[in-house]
Design an enzyme around this catalytic site. Structure first.
Site, PDB file in Angstrom:
ATOM      1  N   ARG A 106    -103.814  20.204 121.699  1.00 19.90           N
ATOM      2  CA  ARG A 106    -104.049  20.633 120.313  1.00 19.90           C
ATOM      3  C   ARG A 106    -102.741  21.158 119.731  1.00 19.90           C
ATOM      4  NH1 ARG A 106    -108.293  25.249 120.115  1.00 19.90           N
ATOM      5  NH2 ARG A 106    -109.534  23.536 120.976  1.00 19.90           N
ATOM      6  N   HIS A 151    -104.662  25.132 124.623  1.00 21.96           N
ATOM      7  CA  HIS A 151    -104.670  23.685 124.380  1.00 21.96           C
ATOM      8  C   HIS A 151    -103.294  23.180 123.971  1.00 21.96           C
ATOM      9  CE1 HIS A 151    -109.006  22.517 124.469  1.00 21.96           C
ATOM     10  NE2 HIS A 151    -109.205  23.792 124.166  1.00 21.96           N
ATOM     11  N   ASP A 158    -111.520  20.384 126.425  1.00 21.67           N
ATOM     12  CA  ASP A 158    -112.924  20.718 126.227  1.00 21.67           C
ATOM     13  C   ASP A 158    -113.724  19.474 126.570  1.00 21.67           C
ATOM     14  OD1 ASP A 158    -112.199  23.221 125.228  1.00 21.67           O
ATOM     15  OD2 ASP A 158    -112.108  22.501 123.165  1.00 21.67           O
ATOM     16  N   GLU A 240    -116.729  29.953 127.536  1.00 20.22           N
ATOM     17  CA  GLU A 240    -117.005  28.621 126.982  1.00 20.22           C
ATOM     18  C   GLU A 240    -117.268  27.648 128.125  1.00 20.22           C
ATOM     19  OE1 GLU A 240    -113.564  27.647 124.637  1.00 20.22           O
ATOM     20  OE2 GLU A 240    -114.038  29.099 123.064  1.00 20.22           O
ATOM     21  N   HIS A 243    -114.710  24.579 128.418  1.00 19.44           N
ATOM     22  CA  HIS A 243    -113.265  24.794 128.344  1.00 19.44           C
ATOM     23  C   HIS A 243    -112.656  24.928 129.747  1.00 19.44           C
ATOM     24  CE1 HIS A 243    -109.724  26.903 126.252  1.00 19.44           C
ATOM     25  NE2 HIS A 243    -109.485  27.108 127.534  1.00 19.44           N
TER      26      HIS A 243
END
Length: 269
Positions: A106, A151, A158, A240, A243
């Site tokens: 990301r 990320h 994810d 999460e 993740h």
């Protein structure tokens, strides 16, 4: 031809040359953006069988629009992370499942987009699905949004598990009524994933991987993902279930900002 004419022509020619060089330089600058290091790869090149549903390339996310930096719907990872994910996929395929990634590398510009959205308290268009029980003023304090993301270091993804044969997922249509991400699987947005108890990116404590309220098949599905990945060097973020980060990270302290696109990778597509 007079001396004056020759001098004028010479000046015009020199000026044209300067313009050409300037235009070429501008074009080169426009075409040359930040690039990924050589050991970043497209997951598809390492394992084409892993499904990819890159949510931030679409408007189906907590912001409600495509996120900055996602120019193509591809998963990019450091090579060690991608190769470890391939090993996990082989284990799951033997059991009748496949991995599906929602997000991988990301860029920092995407994280900045999240931060701007979180600071805009008037924009709550996607609250009904992704954070129905969370006051938007608490997104930073509760850890749902941060100014840096693992990320961006390239070894975090994810992901979920899909039972084979994989059914297609109905495309998201903006404007349709939103259903809370923790609603029963047959009520929330349809996803071909096994039932994990919540949808992806659910801002709720029910998304904590080992939340004691999540039991039965839902807990078993989370543990299948967790045990498969942890046996290959991945570490889960406890808040999460989707993740995971591959360790050791090749770039533990570097936050990259090249776009998610084929042209960011060495050699392109």
């Amino acid at each position: 031809m007079t001396r004056l004419t020759r001098a004028v022509r010479g000046l015009v020619t020199a000026f044209a040359a300067v313009l050409a060089v300037t235009a070429t330089s501008a074009t080169a600058r426009a075409e040359t953006g930040p690039r990924a290091p050589r050991d970043f790869v497209a997951l598809r090149a390492v394992d084409p069988t892993i499904l990819q549903e890159m949510r931030y390339f679409t408007p189906h996310n907590f912001v409600g629009e495509r996120i900055d930096g996602y120019e193509q719907p591809i998963c990019i990872l450091t090579r060690p992370a991608a190769e470890a994910l391939h090993k996990a996929q082989l284990k799951l395929l033997r059991r009748g499942y496949t991995l599906k990634v929602y997000d991988c590398y990301r860029p920092q510009r995407a994280v900045n987009h999240f931060v701007r959205w979180a600071e805009d308290l008037d924009d709550q268009a996607m609250k009904g699905e992704f954070y129905p029980n969370v006051d938007k003023t608490r997104l930073f304090e509760d850890g749902y949004i941060a100014e840096k993301s693992g990320h961006s270091r390239g070894s975090t993804m994810d992901l979920t598990i899909v039972r084979l044969p994989a059914r297609p997922t109905r495309p998201y249509q903006p404007g349709r009524p939103l259903v809370p991400c923790y609603a029963p699987q047959d009520e929330r947005f349809p996803d071909n994933s096994v039932d994990m108890g919540t949808g992806f990116d659910c801002f709720d404590t029910l998304a904590h991987t080992l939340d004691p309220r999540v039991q039965g098949e839902q807990r078993a599905n989370r543990l299948l993902l967790k045990t498969t990945l942890e046996g290959l060097g991945f570490v889960n973020l406890a808040e999460e279930w989707w993740h995971y980060t591959y360790k050791p990270e090749p770039y533990p302290d570097t936050y990259f900002d090249f776009p998610v696109s084929w042209k960011s990778l060495t050699g392109g597509h």
